[in-house]
Design a protein around this motif. Sequence first.
Motif, mmCIF file in Angstrom:
data_model
loop_
_atom_site.group_PDB
_atom_site.id
_atom_site.type_symbol
_atom_site.label_atom_id
_atom_site.label_comp_id
_atom_site.label_asym_id
_atom_site.label_seq_id
_atom_site.Cartn_x
_atom_site.Cartn_y
_atom_site.Cartn_z
ATOM 1 N N ASP A 110 9.992 -8.800 -0.953
ATOM 2 C CA ASP A 110 9.297 -7.354 -1.574
ATOM 3 C C ASP A 110 7.764 -7.102 -1.370
ATOM 4 O O ASP A 110 7.545 -7.848 -1.990
ATOM 5 C CB ASP A 110 10.170 -6.804 -2.906
ATOM 6 C CG ASP A 110 9.471 -8.235 -3.838
ATOM 7 O OD1 ASP A 110 9.160 -8.056 -4.503
ATOM 8 O OD2 ASP A 110 10.749 -9.179 -4.149
ATOM 9 N N ASP A 111 7.587 -6.286 -1.663
ATOM 10 C CA ASP A 111 5.742 -6.085 -2.282
ATOM 11 C C ASP A 111 5.209 -6.322 -3.195
ATOM 12 O O ASP A 111 4.141 -6.943 -3.409
ATOM 13 C CB ASP A 111 5.684 -4.527 -2.690
ATOM 14 C CG ASP A 111 6.095 -3.431 -0.936
ATOM 15 O OD1 ASP A 111 6.212 -4.334 -0.444
ATOM 16 O OD2 ASP A 111 6.473 -2.417 -1.190
ATOM 17 N N ASN A 115 2.501 -9.155 -3.068
ATOM 18 C CA ASN A 115 1.462 -8.863 -4.024
ATOM 19 C C ASN A 115 0.819 -10.003 -4.208
ATOM 20 O O ASN A 115 -0.256 -10.224 -4.976
ATOM 21 C CB ASN A 115 1.157 -7.445 -4.892
ATOM 22 C CG ASN A 115 1.310 -6.703 -3.755
ATOM 23 O OD1 ASN A 115 1.021 -5.791 -2.919
ATOM 24 N ND2 ASN A 115 2.114 -5.573 -4.829
#
Length: 241
Positions: A110-111, A115
């Motif tokens: 997932d983002d 990140n």
Amino acid sequence: MTKPFRETDGPRHVAIIMDGNGRWATMRGRPRLFGHHAGAKRVREVVEACPDLGIKYLTIFAFSTENWKRTQVEVAGLMSLFRRYISKEARALKKQDVQVRFIGDRVRLDDKLINLMDELETLTEDCTGTNLTIALNYGGRDEVARATQRLAQDVADGKLDPALVDEETLPRYLDTHVLPDPDLVIRTSGEARISNFLLWQSAYAEYEFVDTLWPDFSAEELGRLVTSYAQRDRRFGAVKT
């Protein structure tokens, strides 16, 4: 007669398959995620032990491409644990001069997690102490397939002459291209298989399969394995004269 241990005899790069978290929890009547949380805490102790043991590079197998087959509850819990671990440990790793990098295919992650991974790599990119590599959504066959795709694209684009491709070429396309090959690969929990981990890189690595479940694996046990490694006669296919 065994020879005395010298730092130069020890492994420069140690890779660990951290197995047994779920069983450790089950033996205590707890859910599997309890074991994964205990295992994450063990990582810190092992990382902190590396400088005194002469280990410059440590690679740990956190989540494999095959681990998606586990229950949705366990997978979701692991992803949450990874996000929490990165957020919690980032400053400590920086303070300990640990450079962190991640290997594996990030497409399914997932983002938010991606990140955090990017931020931790950036935060520690100038660190010069232990190099910690975390294999996350990693599989050895998947890595070689992705590397081969990149190599083939360079051939198609005219950047690489196929006649010049040899066994030194492919490693430049692997996720680990900036790392030396592992000298010692350790698997905990009593299982004696490599589970698709660093297949290309471990061609000449020494292996240790130990019965200890990962949450019980200690810096002292790592030290014993490093000392054992130092006693081995590594000939890389040659005959000692």
